[in-house]
Motif scaffolding. Structure first.
Motif, PDB file in Angstrom:
ATOM      1  N   PRO A  69       0.785  -1.233   0.000  1.00  0.00           N
ATOM      2  CA  PRO A  69       0.000   0.000   0.000  1.00  0.00           C
ATOM      3  C   PRO A  69       0.817   1.283   0.000  1.00  0.00           C
ATOM      4  CG  PRO A  69      -0.104  -1.069   2.135  1.00  0.00           C
ATOM      5  CD  PRO A  69       0.587  -2.009   1.216  1.00  0.00           C
ATOM      6  N   SER A  71       1.601   3.398   2.120  1.00  0.00           N
ATOM      7  CA  SER A  71       2.594   3.544   3.194  1.00  0.00           C
ATOM      8  C   SER A  71       3.929   2.930   2.789  1.00  0.00           C
ATOM      9  CB  SER A  71       2.088   2.864   4.467  1.00  0.00           C
ATOM     10  OG  SER A  71       0.827   3.372   4.812  1.00  0.00           O
ATOM     11  N   PHE A  96       0.134  12.657   7.666  1.00  0.00           N
ATOM     12  CA  PHE A  96       1.101  11.973   6.819  1.00  0.00           C
ATOM     13  C   PHE A  96       2.482  12.619   6.860  1.00  0.00           C
ATOM     14  CE2 PHE A  96      -3.064  10.532   5.550  1.00  0.00           C
ATOM     15  CZ  PHE A  96      -2.882   9.166   5.678  1.00  0.00           C
ATOM     16  N   ALA A 145      -1.553  16.337  -1.131  1.00  0.00           N
ATOM     17  CA  ALA A 145      -2.962  16.388  -0.716  1.00  0.00           C
ATOM     18  C   ALA A 145      -3.069  15.711   0.648  1.00  0.00           C
ATOM     19  CB  ALA A 145      -3.842  15.683  -1.741  1.00  0.00           C
ATOM     20  N   ASP A 172       4.348  13.162  -1.543  1.00  0.00           N
ATOM     21  CA  ASP A 172       3.260  12.208  -1.299  1.00  0.00           C
ATOM     22  C   ASP A 172       2.083  12.647  -2.150  1.00  0.00           C
ATOM     23  OD1 ASP A 172       0.729  11.282  -0.265  1.00  0.00           O
ATOM     24  OD2 ASP A 172       1.705  10.689   1.590  1.00  0.00           O
ATOM     25  N   VAL A 174      -0.556  10.406  -2.746  1.00  0.00           N
ATOM     26  CA  VAL A 174      -1.475   9.267  -2.593  1.00  0.00           C
ATOM     27  C   VAL A 174      -2.907   9.701  -2.913  1.00  0.00           C
ATOM     28  CG1 VAL A 174      -2.429   7.553  -1.013  1.00  0.00           C
ATOM     29  CG2 VAL A 174       0.013   8.067  -0.946  1.00  0.00           C
ATOM     30  N   THR A 175      -3.310  10.854  -2.387  1.00  0.00           N
ATOM     31  CA  THR A 175      -4.685  11.293  -2.617  1.00  0.00           C
ATOM     32  C   THR A 175      -4.817  12.226  -3.813  1.00  0.00           C
ATOM     33  OG1 THR A 175      -5.544  10.853  -0.412  1.00  0.00           O
ATOM     34  CG2 THR A 175      -6.500  12.727  -1.531  1.00  0.00           C
TER      35      THR A 175
END
Ligand SMILES: *Cc1c(COP(=O)(O)O)cnc(C)c1O
Length: 394
Positions: A69, A71, A96, A145, A172, A174-175
């Motif tokens: 994932p 992470s 995060f 994000a 990052d 991720v979103t």
């Protein structure tokens, strides 16, 4: 034992991820499993790299999904790039960023923290000042994000400041990937990780990453091996292939999960990146209009709001958990609880990927209005859906 097959209920997932998965992605998962060195599977892996390059807007050759994932994508970037004693600036404005800090420390880096309030974007002036005070900074890390707070930071601005000082950038996304503009090459982001289950609407458990030339050079020039064997990109690329190198076993790829990601990325390409960003913006506009018409408040400043993650203040006198439980039980609708400083104070309503559509906006507004009304919140009844539909019609 009388345990039988697990049959999950059908939900509408409007939390901070995972998001709703398109039937095409679910269908792709059930296709026949191939060997992880099968020529047909390797052909699919090569397509996957191209599809990810499209999604990230990059030409980076080292662009692959990590078999774990988001992470793990985070850990992969830090484990490969941070060497013992490296000064690493972490912009921390939510959950995060705190995890990034944890990674820097575990990799033996020397952290410099730039703090911003929860719900605020990273302030460029603070980054500039911190870089001036620490000119030997090797890496600047930030979250594009912040899913915990719903705030978007200026990735391009942060990267430009880092570049001026010769520091690498870890981002990052991720979103953000697939939900808002993200231009890896144009913005000069050196190491970027994302996740499969947010705006890509694929099953959880995969983490697309991309490493640019300067990051690859730093990895190749390391004095010591990467501490994590599994996440060592120099070894992983022996399987994912770069140039003419023959593919070798590293770990057994999650074959069927990768079929799912391939399908999700094909769908992103069919829709078009910019059309996907526009869809997220449009549905956010409608949801926001409905929530505000109802009398609810969105605390994140307008210019920093993420369209895919809407933070809403819980009205006075209303308890968090009973509302979410009622939404789940009566409407099979999941919205997210607040995290950390936001716990009990806000909800996080996701409009990510396949979940970002008109029918979900209408469902969420209808369900929230009925549950909140019954629980005695002072909201304006009967106006939310109308306000949302007006946005679609305008
Ligand atoms: C969800 C998320 C992660 C972690 O991803 P997992 O797939 O849950 O490991 C990291 N960063 C951000 C910003 C996220 O939203």
């Amino acid at each position: 034992m009388s345990i039988t097959s697990f049959t999950p209920p059908i939900r509408t997932l409007m939390g901070p991820g995972p998001s709703d998965i398109h039937p095409r992605v679910l269908a792709a998962l059930s296709r026949p499993t191939l060997g992880h060195l099968d020529p047909e599977f390797i052909r699919m892996m090569d397509e996957m790299k191209q599809l990810l390059q499209y999604a990230f807007m990059t030409k980076n050759a080292m662009t692959i999904p990590i078999s774990a994932p988001g992470s793990a994508g985070m850990e992969c970037c830090f484990a490969n790039l941070v060497e013992h004693g490296d000064k690493v600036m972490v912009c921390n404005n939510g959950v995060f960023g705190t995890r990034m800090l944890e990674n820097v420390e575990r990799c033996g880096g020397v952290p410099v923290v730039v703090e911003d309030a929860w719900g605020s974007p990273v302030e460029l002036q603070k980054v500039e000042d911190a870089l001036k005070a620490h000119p030997d900074t090797r890496i600047v890390a930030f979250v594009h994000a912040e899913t915990a707070t719903g705030a978007r930071s200026d990735a391009q601005g942060i990267a430009a400041l880092a570049k001026q000082r010769g520091a690498l950038v870890i981002a990052d996304t991720v979103t953000s990937l697939g939900g808002v503009a993200l231009r890896v090459d144009e913005w000069g982001l050196d190491a970027v990780y994302s996740g499969s289950q947010k705006c890509l609407s694929c099953t959880p458990g995969l983490s697309p990453v991309t490493f640019g030339p300067a990051a690859v050079e730093k990895i190749k020039g390391r004095a010591k091996k990467v501490q994590s064997w599994f996440l060592d990109q120099t070894l992983v690329m022996g399987y994912w292939g770069s140039g003419q190198a023959k593919r070798a076993y590293h770990h057994t790829a999650p074959i069927n999960a990768l079929y799912g990601l391939h399908e999700a990325l094909v769908m992103l390409q069919e829709e078009g990146l910019e059309a996907a960003w526009a869809r997220h913006a449009r549905n956010h506009g409608a949801l926001k209009a409905g929530l505000e018409a109802m009398g609810l408040e969105l605390p994140v400043a307008l210019e920093a709001r993420l369209p895919q993650l809407n933070v809403v203040r819980i009205p006075e006198g209303i308890e968090d958990a009973p509302v979410r439980t009622a939404l789940l039980n009566e409407y099979s609708l999941e919205i997210g609880a607040g995290l950390g400083a936001g716990a009990g104070k806000v909800w996080r309503i996701g409009l990510m990927g396949h979940a970002s559509q008109k029918k979900n906006v209408v469902l969420c507004l209808t369900a929230l209005e009925s549950v909140l009304g019954r629980m005695g919140a002072s909201i304006n009844p009967g106006v939310a859906v109308k306000a949302a539909l007006q946005v679609y019609e305008s």
